[in-house]
Write a protein that holds these residues in place. Structure first.
Motif, PDB file in Angstrom:
ATOM      1  N   THR A 107      88.045 -19.280 180.453  1.00  0.00           N
ATOM      2  CA  THR A 107      86.864 -19.311 181.311  1.00  0.00           C
ATOM      3  C   THR A 107      86.919 -20.499 182.262  1.00  0.00           C
ATOM      4  OG1 THR A 107      85.572 -18.296 179.540  1.00  0.00           O
ATOM      5  CG2 THR A 107      84.341 -19.392 181.298  1.00  0.00           C
ATOM      6  N   LEU A 108      87.269 -21.643 181.726  1.00  0.00           N
ATOM      7  CA  LEU A 108      87.338 -22.855 182.537  1.00  0.00           C
ATOM      8  C   LEU A 108      88.425 -22.756 183.607  1.00  0.00           C
ATOM      9  CD1 LEU A 108      86.289 -25.732 182.916  1.00  0.00           C
ATOM     10  CD2 LEU A 108      87.956 -26.480 181.232  1.00  0.00           C
ATOM     11  N   SER A 109      89.608 -22.335 183.224  1.00  0.00           N
ATOM     12  CA  SER A 109      90.702 -22.248 184.197  1.00  0.00           C
ATOM     13  C   SER A 109      90.446 -21.160 185.232  1.00  0.00           C
ATOM     14  CB  SER A 109      92.038 -22.025 183.489  1.00  0.00           C
ATOM     15  OG  SER A 109      92.025 -20.816 182.778  1.00  0.00           O
ATOM     16  N   ALA A 110      89.845 -20.038 184.823  1.00  0.00           N
ATOM     17  CA  ALA A 110      89.543 -18.973 185.789  1.00  0.00           C
ATOM     18  C   ALA A 110      88.561 -19.487 186.840  1.00  0.00           C
ATOM     19  CB  ALA A 110      88.967 -17.758 185.074  1.00  0.00           C
ATOM     20  N   GLY A 111      87.573 -20.251 186.434  1.00  0.00           N
ATOM     21  CA  GLY A 111      86.621 -20.818 187.393  1.00  0.00           C
ATOM     22  C   GLY A 111      87.285 -21.786 188.354  1.00  0.00           C
ATOM     23  N   LEU A 112      88.160 -22.639 187.816  1.00  0.00           N
ATOM     24  CA  LEU A 112      88.863 -23.593 188.680  1.00  0.00           C
ATOM     25  C   LEU A 112      89.801 -22.886 189.652  1.00  0.00           C
ATOM     26  CD1 LEU A 112      89.664 -26.380 186.060  1.00  0.00           C
ATOM     27  CD2 LEU A 112      88.019 -26.490 187.941  1.00  0.00           C
ATOM     28  N   LEU A 113      90.457 -21.825 189.188  1.00  0.00           N
ATOM     29  CA  LEU A 113      91.356 -21.081 190.072  1.00  0.00           C
ATOM     30  C   LEU A 113      90.587 -20.307 191.142  1.00  0.00           C
ATOM     31  CD1 LEU A 113      94.000 -19.777 187.516  1.00  0.00           C
ATOM     32  CD2 LEU A 113      94.315 -21.548 189.262  1.00  0.00           C
ATOM     33  N   LEU A 114      89.439 -19.758 190.779  1.00  0.00           N
ATOM     34  CA  LEU A 114      88.642 -19.016 191.760  1.00  0.00           C
ATOM     35  C   LEU A 114      88.166 -19.919 192.891  1.00  0.00           C
ATOM     36  CD1 LEU A 114      86.567 -16.480 189.647  1.00  0.00           C
ATOM     37  CD2 LEU A 114      88.397 -16.018 191.282  1.00  0.00           C
ATOM     38  N   ARG A 115      87.942 -21.202 192.588  1.00  0.00           N
ATOM     39  CA  ARG A 115      87.572 -22.143 193.653  1.00  0.00           C
ATOM     40  C   ARG A 115      88.693 -22.277 194.673  1.00  0.00           C
ATOM     41  NH1 ARG A 115      85.429 -27.350 190.558  1.00  0.00           N
ATOM     42  NH2 ARG A 115      86.889 -28.235 192.043  1.00  0.00           N
ATOM     43  N   ARG A 116      89.907 -21.989 194.240  1.00  0.00           N
ATOM     44  CA  ARG A 116      91.070 -22.056 195.139  1.00  0.00           C
ATOM     45  C   ARG A 116      91.465 -20.674 195.659  1.00  0.00           C
ATOM     46  NH1 ARG A 116      94.138 -26.699 194.790  1.00  0.00           N
ATOM     47  NH2 ARG A 116      93.333 -28.241 193.350  1.00  0.00           N
ATOM     48  N   GLY A 117      90.691 -19.652 195.306  1.00  0.00           N
ATOM     49  CA  GLY A 117      90.966 -18.305 195.788  1.00  0.00           C
ATOM     50  C   GLY A 117      92.062 -17.585 195.020  1.00  0.00           C
ATOM     51  N   VAL A 118      92.298 -17.980 193.773  1.00  0.00           N
ATOM     52  CA  VAL A 118      93.351 -17.364 192.966  1.00  0.00           C
ATOM     53  C   VAL A 118      92.710 -16.645 191.790  1.00  0.00           C
ATOM     54  CG1 VAL A 118      95.398 -17.800 191.559  1.00  0.00           C
ATOM     55  CG2 VAL A 118      94.979 -19.169 193.605  1.00  0.00           C
ATOM     56  N   ASP A 119      93.083 -15.379 191.614  1.00  0.00           N
ATOM     57  CA  ASP A 119      92.618 -14.599 190.468  1.00  0.00           C
ATOM     58  C   ASP A 119      93.773 -14.500 189.484  1.00  0.00           C
ATOM     59  OD1 ASP A 119      91.406 -12.935 188.688  1.00  0.00           O
ATOM     60  OD2 ASP A 119      91.318 -11.193 190.013  1.00  0.00           O
ATOM     61  N   VAL A 120      93.528 -14.848 188.235  1.00  0.00           N
ATOM     62  CA  VAL A 120      94.581 -14.858 187.216  1.00  0.00           C
ATOM     63  C   VAL A 120      95.165 -13.461 187.029  1.00  0.00           C
ATOM     64  CG1 VAL A 120      95.089 -15.321 184.793  1.00  0.00           C
ATOM     65  CG2 VAL A 120      93.540 -16.821 186.036  1.00  0.00           C
ATOM     66  N   GLU A 121      94.349 -12.440 187.039  1.00  0.00           N
ATOM     67  CA  GLU A 121      94.817 -11.071 186.822  1.00  0.00           C
ATOM     68  C   GLU A 121      95.646 -10.564 188.011  1.00  0.00           C
ATOM     69  OE1 GLU A 121      94.360  -9.263 184.045  1.00  0.00           O
ATOM     70  OE2 GLU A 121      93.254 -10.873 183.071  1.00  0.00           O
ATOM     71  N   ARG A 122      95.251 -10.869 189.232  1.00  0.00           N
ATOM     72  CA  ARG A 122      95.906 -10.326 190.415  1.00  0.00           C
ATOM     73  C   ARG A 122      97.138 -11.135 190.848  1.00  0.00           C
ATOM     74  NH1 ARG A 122      90.476  -9.183 193.787  1.00  0.00           N
ATOM     75  NH2 ARG A 122      89.859  -7.327 192.661  1.00  0.00           N
ATOM     76  N   ASP A 123      97.100 -12.435 190.620  1.00  0.00           N
ATOM     77  CA  ASP A 123      98.190 -13.293 191.074  1.00  0.00           C
ATOM     78  C   ASP A 123      98.605 -14.258 189.960  1.00  0.00           C
ATOM     79  OD1 ASP A 123     100.061 -14.532 192.612  1.00  0.00           O
ATOM     80  OD2 ASP A 123      98.652 -15.347 194.092  1.00  0.00           O
ATOM     81  N   PRO A 124      99.205 -13.728 188.877  1.00  0.00           N
ATOM     82  CA  PRO A 124      99.550 -14.592 187.744  1.00  0.00           C
ATOM     83  C   PRO A 124     100.629 -15.623 188.066  1.00  0.00           C
ATOM     84  CG  PRO A 124     100.348 -12.361 187.368  1.00  0.00           C
ATOM     85  CD  PRO A 124      99.543 -12.326 188.620  1.00  0.00           C
ATOM     86  N   VAL A 125     101.503 -15.328 189.007  1.00  0.00           N
ATOM     87  CA  VAL A 125     102.570 -16.276 189.349  1.00  0.00           C
ATOM     88  C   VAL A 125     101.967 -17.529 189.984  1.00  0.00           C
ATOM     89  CG1 VAL A 125     104.644 -16.613 190.745  1.00  0.00           C
ATOM     90  CG2 VAL A 125     104.244 -14.419 189.596  1.00  0.00           C
TER      91      VAL A 125
END
Length: 172
Positions: A107-125
């Motif tokens: 949850t924490l990392s997904a929120g931090l990544l979304l602030r940068r425009g990265v979705d873990v499911e769509r762009d795992p690399v």
């Protein structure tokens, strides 16, 4: 000299002056009497209020209490205690890593990544590159549940590295 002694001295002085004015202005006796009475009653009221203030307990008004500085609480926030407990449990067994620590870190990392425009499911690399190996190993979507739930958990050093990586992402 106490307030009572000063009040008595002022009352005596006012009485002497009232007597002198009565001698000089006998036709104004009623006015002089009223003025003398007001002075003596004001002195008596002052003494009574001083004693009342001294004898009654001092309480702050609710208005003053609303602006008073509150002492800092020594209690630990419940959320901090919960996170500490989950980290401690995660260092014990693989079950706690997967079912307690991992969801919180996801949850924490997904929120931090979304602030940068990265979705873990769509762009795992890209997510793996941003999170770093310590965090990615714990939060990757394809991580399976442990076969042996009683296996040792993660070392505290791994958790510390993951926290450092998440802080790096949060502050950059």
């Amino acid at each position: 000299m106490s307030r009572l002694d000063r009040s008595i001295a002022v009352a005596i002085t006012a009485t002497i002056w009232a007597g002198l004015f009565l001698i000089v202005l006998p036709d104004r006796a009623a006015l002089i009497g009223h003025i003398w009475l007001v002075v003596v009653l004001a002195l008596a009221l002052g003494v009574a209020l001083q004693r009342l203030r001294r004898d009654l307990p001092r309480r702050t008004s609710s208005f003053d209490a609303a602006f008073a500085q509150r002492g800092t609480s020594r209690a630990r926030p419940a959320s901090l205690a919960r996170v500490e407990r989950e980290v401690t449990l995660a260092t014990g067994t693989a079950f706690d890593v997967h079912f307690r620590l991992r969801p919180m870190l996801q949850t924490l990392s997904a929120g931090l990544l979304l602030r940068r425009g990265v979705d873990v499911e769509r762009d795992p690399v890209r997510a793996e590159a941003l999170l770093g190996p310590a965090v990615w190993e714990l939060v990757r979507p394809d991580r399976s549940a442990p076969d042996d739930r009683t296996a040792p958990g993660v070392p505290i050093e791994t958790v510390e590295r993951a926290v450092a990586d998440l802080e790096r992402i949060a502050w950059t």
